[in-house]
Design an enzyme around this catalytic site. Structure first.
Site, PDB file in Angstrom:
ATOM      1  N   PRO A   2       0.776  -1.244   0.000  1.00  0.00           N
ATOM      2  CA  PRO A   2       0.000   0.000   0.000  1.00  0.00           C
ATOM      3  C   PRO A   2       0.804   1.289   0.000  1.00  0.00           C
ATOM      4  O   PRO A   2       1.592   1.540   0.893  1.00  0.00           O
ATOM      5  CB  PRO A   2      -0.817  -0.087   1.293  1.00  0.00           C
ATOM      6  CG  PRO A   2      -0.525  -1.425   1.889  1.00  0.00           C
ATOM      7  CD  PRO A   2       0.771  -1.859   1.328  1.00  0.00           C
ATOM      8  N   GLU A   3       0.561   2.104  -1.010  1.00  0.00           N
ATOM      9  CA  GLU A   3       1.018   3.496  -1.029  1.00  0.00           C
ATOM     10  C   GLU A   3      -0.230   4.363  -1.043  1.00  0.00           C
ATOM     11  O   GLU A   3      -1.330   3.836  -0.909  1.00  0.00           O
ATOM     12  CB  GLU A   3       1.922   3.733  -2.243  1.00  0.00           C
ATOM     13  CG  GLU A   3       3.139   2.807  -2.209  1.00  0.00           C
ATOM     14  CD  GLU A   3       4.075   2.942  -3.400  1.00  0.00           C
ATOM     15  OE1 GLU A   3       4.035   3.976  -4.066  1.00  0.00           O
ATOM     16  OE2 GLU A   3       4.829   1.998  -3.653  1.00  0.00           O
ATOM     17  N   LYS A  59       0.151   7.428   4.147  1.00  0.00           N
ATOM     18  CA  LYS A  59      -0.087   5.994   4.289  1.00  0.00           C
ATOM     19  C   LYS A  59      -0.845   5.652   5.563  1.00  0.00           C
ATOM     20  O   LYS A  59      -1.026   4.478   5.878  1.00  0.00           O
ATOM     21  CB  LYS A  59       1.253   5.251   4.257  1.00  0.00           C
ATOM     22  CG  LYS A  59       2.005   5.408   2.927  1.00  0.00           C
ATOM     23  CD  LYS A  59       3.375   4.762   2.978  1.00  0.00           C
ATOM     24  CE  LYS A  59       4.157   5.062   1.704  1.00  0.00           C
ATOM     25  NZ  LYS A  59       5.559   4.597   1.783  1.00  0.00           N
ATOM     26  N   ARG A 254      16.441  -0.299  -1.453  1.00  0.00           N
ATOM     27  CA  ARG A 254      15.159  -0.561  -2.116  1.00  0.00           C
ATOM     28  C   ARG A 254      15.403  -0.752  -3.612  1.00  0.00           C
ATOM     29  O   ARG A 254      16.322  -0.164  -4.177  1.00  0.00           O
ATOM     30  CB  ARG A 254      14.178   0.601  -1.928  1.00  0.00           C
ATOM     31  CG  ARG A 254      13.980   1.057  -0.491  1.00  0.00           C
ATOM     32  CD  ARG A 254      13.323   0.005   0.398  1.00  0.00           C
ATOM     33  NE  ARG A 254      12.062  -0.479  -0.124  1.00  0.00           N
ATOM     34  CZ  ARG A 254      10.880   0.141   0.028  1.00  0.00           C
ATOM     35  NH1 ARG A 254      10.818   1.290   0.672  1.00  0.00           N
ATOM     36  NH2 ARG A 254       9.781  -0.380  -0.457  1.00  0.00           N
TER      37      ARG A 254
END
Length: 265
Positions: A2-3, A59, A254
């Site tokens: 989820p963003e 978020k 990342r």
DNA sequence: TACAATGTTTTAAG
DNA sequence: CCTTAAAACATTGT
């Protein structure tokens, strides 16, 4: 997963329960997402309370209960909110289940990087009110962006965009998407972005947030086909703009995906 | 098997 | 006090 827009989508799942009283609360007492919460107090305040409204900020998701409780949920990497049948059993990774007469509101997160917060009382807690400007809010101006980038001047722009203190809601795929659309290489130092690049970056940050909220945020529809979005997940993809090969590399821990031709250093 | 996964927090150093 | 960088966290799928 989820963003920004996915978070909004998951918030909306629990809208089915707005207005209805909670008749029973089930928690995963030992699990990480509930750490630090006084569980007996949470159960006492939520049982019999009505889910009144909900909002998101980046978020984070906030749920307000009448008469006197606030729940905050961060979905972490694998969290999700869903609605199940009223008598659906609590499953292995269901950390919080709010049962109403006609449905069960469930927070699930198998990887457990998510987090639940709780505050009793009618006041909104500091963790809901003391938050940075959102990308789509009025204070998020080019000057604000310039200041944020200067504060992370030596950090690669890709990593800087993931800082929730400045860009709430931006996550790994959105950061890659914004930089690809703005034609800025992810490795460039944040402090070196100025002039026309800065203006473009500001505009793309806002438009990617806005359009993803209108597509993913509403019905979980895919982002536009012209975006990098659908091509960034698997290796070996090509740039939707120039059809050249995309590159993948680890940047600050990342995965980053970019087009070396469209985003030269 | 070893590594990677759309995230944050902690820890340490400069 | 501020910035930067890497490891840690826990689980599942390839």
């Amino acid at each position: 997963m989820p963003e920004l827009a996915e978070v909004e989508y998951f918030r909306k799942q629990w809208e089915a329960g707005h207005g209805s009283p909670i008749v029973k609360v089930e928690v995963h007492a030992k699990a990480r997402p509930l750490r630090g919460i006084p569980l007996p107090e949470l159960v006492r305040h939520l049982t019999g309370a009505r889910l009144a409204s909900s909002t998101t900020h980046g978020k984070q998701i906030f749920f307000r209960f009448h008469p006197d409780a606030t729940l905050g949920i961060h979905l972490g990497m694998t969290g999700r909110l869903s609605v199940r049948e009223a008598d659906a059993p609590q499953e292995k990774h269901d950390h919080l289940v709010l049962r109403q007469a006609k449905r069960a509101l469930v927070f699930t997160d198998f990887r457990m990087f998510g987090r639940v917060r709780f505050a009793a009382g009618k006041e909104r807690p500091a963790w809901e009110t003391d938050l940075p400007a959102e990308v789509l809010s009025a204070p998020f101006t080019p000057a604000y962006l310039r200041d944020a980038l200067q504060r992370r001047a030596r950090t690669p722009i890709k990593a800087a965009l993931l800082d929730q203190a400045f860009f709430p809601g931006i996550g790994n795929w959105m950061a890659d998407e914004v930089l690809w659309q703005a034609r800025i290489a992810p490795q460039r130092p944040a402090g070196a972005i100025a002039g026309k690049d800065l203006t473009t970056l500001h505009g793309k940050l806002r438009s990617v947030c806005r359009i993803s909220m209108e597509t993913i945020g509403k019905e979980f529809n895919d982002a536009p086909a012209s975006w990098l979005f659908s091509r960034r997940w698997k290796k070996g993809g090509s740039c939707p703009r120039c059809h050249g090969p995309l590159r993948h590399a680890t940047l600050r821990g990342r995965t980053a995906c970019w087009c070396p031709k469209c985003q030269p250093k």
